[in-house]
Each structure stands twice: as C-alpha cells, then as structure tokens.
Write an enzyme that holds these catalytic residues in place. Structure first.
Site, PDB file in Angstrom:
ATOM      1  CG  MET A  30     -55.293  11.313-132.831  1.00 39.86           C
ATOM      2  SD  MET A  30     -54.488  12.271-131.666  1.00 39.86           S
ATOM      3  CE  MET A  30     -52.881  12.562-132.656  1.00 39.86           C
ATOM      4  CG  HIS A  37     -54.382   7.549-141.027  1.00 39.81           C
ATOM      5  ND1 HIS A  37     -54.097   8.448-141.211  1.00 39.81           N
ATOM      6  CD2 HIS A  37     -53.919   7.204-139.652  1.00 39.81           C
ATOM      7  CE1 HIS A  37     -53.495   9.363-140.156  1.00 39.81           C
ATOM      8  NE2 HIS A  37     -53.635   8.292-139.286  1.00 39.81           N
ATOM      9  CG  MET A 187     -47.230   8.478-145.854  1.00 42.83           C
ATOM     10  SD  MET A 187     -48.817   8.194-146.802  1.00 42.83           S
ATOM     11  CE  MET A 187     -48.298   8.492-148.709  1.00 42.83           C
TER      12      MET A 187
END
Length: 283
Positions: A30, A37, A187
């Site tokens: 997102m 990521h 995270m």
C-alpha cells in the site's frame, strides 16, 4: 523505471516479458515503503526475472475511514527507493481505485474456512473480504509466478494461502520473516505517524512478546496470556487490544498446549491512535 497506472498498460508489458519465458514476482504493497518492503523486493529479484511492486491503498480493507484518509501516500519517494535497487527489473503498478475496481467499489465475499473470523477478523469487520478482493484482483492482472508477503501480517498471509488453494491459482506464495527496527519494533508504514513518546514506548511490544515466548516453555498458555495482559494494564502509553496464543495452522485460540502442534502469539496494541500488530512463533 516504468510506472503504470492502468492495468491494460502493465498487462501488455508483462505479456512481452512472459513471451520470453521469464518469471514474474509480485510484491503487493500500500506504499509508504520501508526497509521491510524493500527486503521483500530484494528477495523477489533473486528468485524472479522481473518484479512488479503494486502500490495501492485499498479502500475496501479499511473498517476505519479516518485510518484510510490518514494512511501515508508517498508514491514519488517509493519509486525513488525502488529505482535505487533496480531501475530495469522492477515495474510499478500504481493504479487508481477505478482501474482496479472497474467503477464498483465493492468487496467480494470470501470463505476462508474460518481463518477470517479469528483475531483481526473479530475486531475489523469486513477487513479480510477487502484483502481477498484486492489480492485476487492483483493476481488476475499481474499473473505472477510468485507473490511475496511479510509474516507481520501472519493472518493475512494464511488467508491468502487459503484463497490461492481454494481458487486453484497457479501462484507460489512466499512468506518472508518480519523485518524489525533495531529496537525490535516490527516495521510498518504506520510507524512514521507515531509521536516521539509513543515511538520510544513501542518497542515494549516486541520485548513483551519475546518474554512471553520464554514463559511459554514452562508455563500454561492461560498463564502467559494473563501475564501479558498484566504487563500492559499498567503501561502509561500503550493500550492492549488483544493478546492471544493460537494454533499456527487454524489460528484458533488455545487454552492448553498439545504436543506436535505449532503455536504463535499474536498481539494488537494502540499507541495513541496508531494501531500496531505483531506476532512471534512460540515453538
């Protein structure tokens, strides 16, 4: 780096890639990308010829409109981070809501064999229908060989595996270990919204999880849950929404341990108005 906003564009580009018998890995996000990521992206690059990173804040998985509105949107920064890893082998799919949903912003109804009713499902109405809808749509558009998901959202990971199985989708789901800050905090794109005092307090979550894991070796499941609840009951900043110990396969809450079964602890905590989740394998 190519950034596509329309599904027709990216499917045409991927058709050319697949015509050369190259493999495609998908990292659905997102946006508001962080090092967690990027670790998924790096693994996907190792295991595939081409990687697609989708950046889309999906409205149908938010049960809280305020949370949807406040969710950070940082497309230019995200693209720059990805370009620094590989400008040639990464494509970005950053569509509009209309491009994904074809003008009908409705979540499909799914049966995940009960996985959707545990934990997050009890607190976030319709959340996993929204998750299933967008992930299934991305799989249909991108048609990846592999898709990469972090274990921080362990229940989501289990649900996506179940969806792939039930819909007979030829995609390998690759789970990736939780990536943590140096202080142990898992995270999350939401971490950037933490006020300084809450950012300082948040590592207490992982510290408590690791202590719970240690206690689980010698104490009962009920005793561990009570201990965790007591730890948070006196914390001045962090409010515990839930802490449960569940069977890793069914995600059902347990009260007694059984041999030969894998268990995992799951936690959701509010730091001011920011909701943080985490989990840890117990055995």
């Amino acid at each position: 780096m190519e950034v596509y906003s329309e599904k027709q564009q990216i499917t045409a580009a991927l058709d050319a890639v697949k015509a050369e018998n190259k493999t495609v890995g998908l990292v659905p996000t997102m946006g508001a990308l962080h090092d967690g990521h990027l670790e998924l992206v790096k693994r996907a690059l190792v295991e595939n010829d081409q990687v697609v990173v989708s950046i889309f804040v999906n409205p149908t998985q938010f049960d809280n409109k305020d949370d949807l509105e406040k969710y950070p949107r940082t497309l230019e920064t995200d693209v720059a981070l990805l370009e620094a890893i590989s400008a040639q082998r990464i494509m970005v799919y950053a569509p509009s809501v209309n491009d994904v949903y074809d003008g009908q912003l409705i979540a499909q109804k799914f049966d995940f064999d009960g996985l959707e009713f545990e934990m997050e499902g009890k607190f976030r109405s319709g959340h996993f229908d929204g998750v299933g809808t967008i992930v299934k749509r991305l799989f249909e558009i991108i048609k990846p060989n592999r898709a990469y998901f972090g274990e921080k959202d362990f229940q989501q990971l289990a649900i996506i595996k179940k969806m792939v199985e039930k819909h007979d989708m030829p995609i390998i789901i690759v789970p990736c270990a939780i990536y943590r800050e140096l202080n142990g905090l898992a995270m999350s794109s939401r971490n950037v919204r933490l006020k300084p005092e809450y950012k300082e307090a948040a590592p207490f979550i992982y510290k408590t999880l690791t202590s719970a894991k240690e206690k689980f070796g010698t104490e009962s499941a009920v005793g561990v849950v009570e201990w965790v609840e007591n730890q948070f009951s006196t914390h001045p900043l962090l409010n515990l929404e839930y802490f449960i110990i569940a069977d890793e396969n069914t995600l059902k809450t347990i009260t007694e341990k059984e041999k030969q079964k894998k268990y995992r602890a799951f936690i959701a905590v509010y730091a001011d108005d920011i909701r943080l989740i985490d989990n840890i394998a117990l055995n």
